[in-house]
Enzyme design. Sequence first.
Site, PDB file in Angstrom:
ATOM      1  CD  GLU A 191      -8.662 -14.176   7.561  1.00 38.13           C
ATOM      2  OE1 GLU A 191      -7.609 -14.738   7.195  1.00 38.13           O
ATOM      3  OE2 GLU A 191      -9.350 -13.459   6.807  1.00 38.13           O
ATOM      4  CB  CYS A 248      -0.991  -0.008   1.153  1.00 40.56           C
ATOM      5  SG  CYS A 248      -0.258  -0.265   2.772  1.00 40.56           S
ATOM      6  CE  LYS A 257      -3.640  -4.013   8.327  1.00 38.87           C
ATOM      7  NZ  LYS A 257      -2.543  -3.741   7.387  1.00 38.87           N
ATOM      8  CE1 TYR A 316       4.607   2.607  14.785  1.00 38.37           C
ATOM      9  CE2 TYR A 316       2.415   2.381  15.754  1.00 38.37           C
ATOM     10  CZ  TYR A 316       3.268   2.259  14.684  1.00 38.37           C
ATOM     11  OH  TYR A 316       2.784   1.777  13.491  1.00 38.37           O
ATOM     12  CB  SER A 320      -0.489   4.828  14.225  1.00 34.89           C
ATOM     13  OG  SER A 320      -1.599   4.573  13.380  1.00 34.89           O
ATOM     14  CE  LYS A 331      -2.092  -2.942  11.789  1.00 37.13           C
ATOM     15  NZ  LYS A 331      -1.418  -2.882  10.528  1.00 37.13           N
ATOM     16  CB  CYS A 376      -3.035  -4.214   0.990  1.00 37.53           C
ATOM     17  SG  CYS A 376      -3.227  -2.925   2.240  1.00 37.53           S
TER      18      CYS A 376
HETATM   19  C1  PBG Z   1      -0.106  -1.835   5.825  1.00 39.16           C
HETATM   20  C2  PBG Z   1      -0.162  -1.616   7.286  1.00 39.16           C
HETATM   21  C3  PBG Z   1      -1.011  -0.755   8.025  1.00 39.16           C
HETATM   22  C4  PBG Z   1      -0.566  -0.800   9.338  1.00 39.16           C
HETATM   23  C5  PBG Z   1       0.494  -1.700   9.384  1.00 39.16           C
HETATM   24  N1  PBG Z   1       0.710  -2.212   8.105  1.00 39.16           N
HETATM   25  C6  PBG Z   1      -2.075   0.184   7.648  1.00 39.16           C
HETATM   26  C7  PBG Z   1      -3.229  -0.174   6.829  1.00 39.16           C
HETATM   27  O1  PBG Z   1      -3.631  -1.331   6.716  1.00 39.16           O
HETATM   28  O2  PBG Z   1      -3.763   0.782   6.247  1.00 39.16           O
HETATM   29  C8  PBG Z   1      -1.114   0.016  10.476  1.00 39.16           C
HETATM   30  C9  PBG Z   1      -0.183   0.256  11.603  1.00 39.16           C
HETATM   31  C10 PBG Z   1      -0.556   1.351  12.507  1.00 39.16           C
HETATM   32  O3  PBG Z   1      -1.611   2.011  12.396  1.00 39.16           O
HETATM   33  O4  PBG Z   1       0.236   1.594  13.438  1.00 39.16           O
HETATM   34  N2  PBG Z   1      -0.998  -2.714   5.276  1.00 39.16           N
END
Ligand code: PBG
Length: 341
Positions: free
Chosen positions: A249, A134, A211, A330, A291, A264, A142
């Site tokens: 999954e 991505c 995810k 982080y 994040s 996640k 992705c």
């Molecule tokens: C990429 C990816 C993402 C994150 C980790 N790998 C973002 C998304 O799927 O848009 C998010 C990590 C975060 O928010 O700290 N596919």
Amino acid sequence: MVLGFPGGGWGFPRVRPRRLRFSGAIRDLVAETSVEPSHLMLPFFVDERLARPVPSNALPGVIVYPPEHEGLVQLVNRALDNKVKSFLVFGIPNRKDSEASRAWSKDGPVQRALRYLRREIGWEPLIATDLCICGYTDHGHCGVPRDTRRGKAIDNDSTLGIYRKIAVSQAEAGSDLIAPSGMMDGQVAAIREALDSEGYSDVGILAYTAKYASSFYGPFRGVMDSAPRFGDRRSYQMDPRNKYEALKEAMLDVQEGADIIMVKPALAYLDVISILKQHIPWVPLAAYSVSGEYLMIEAAAEKGYIDRDSILLEILGSIRRAGADIIITYHALTAAEILNG
Ligand code: PBG
């Protein structure tokens, strides 16, 4: 459950829970879970357009590095000194195109950073690499978009071909663990097969198993400039309304060869962490505190509304208590420094 109250009522209980709370020593002795620096994994970003490290605007407190910069060595060494031994690398390319070529190029940002760190520090740190396209594509998805009878859709199987190339190139550059985050069906099997056939059977797979299509990724997409240019990610990331689907999954990822599975985001998905750990306890489970979670803590603390350090440890503790073995955050270094006193 048998509770012994011989006199009846609440007057003379034999079981007094507070006996196990009287001192720090006994609380530590009977604690069911803990957070240790070795459970934490620190993500970092390398941007091949940079000449020197730059603090991120989208993710305040996080510094983005050029792929070969001594600041990166200092960051990793500081983490190692604090017993944080694991890292997750994200790359930001100087050019986006339709086939994500900077993601699998020998001199791509992630590949350069890996070679540099292996040369400067060696193999003591565990370095995992996020595998997705991505941030490397002009469309920000992705997977590869294709025109179908339903309109533009993300094509699963042609995406896997690109994932294979990225996996092999990251392994070749020195990755310990490939972490596919694109949520394409069969991605773990495809990557396992590609790694094995190129002689990288020692390289593991940390699968982004459950995810979710989450708004908590917003700040990350600001750092990576990876928001989708059309549509959204709901045709491949999981629906936040679903819990049991995470088991499907997970079963698939484990069958396909995942060494570690992941949930996640973390905090809003503790029930998912819990159900995966209960049903597949022998597979190490990671949780990615993303994040948006990081920034909610930082922003509230900056306003003086909360005490950052204690809230941070409480949240990390809750993710461990839910069942995560590993926490990607982080805050890994911050938390380790607090834990180490
Ligand atoms: C990429 C990816 C993402 C994150 C980790 N790998 C973002 C998304 O799927 O848009 C998010 C990590 C975060 O928010 O700290 N596919």
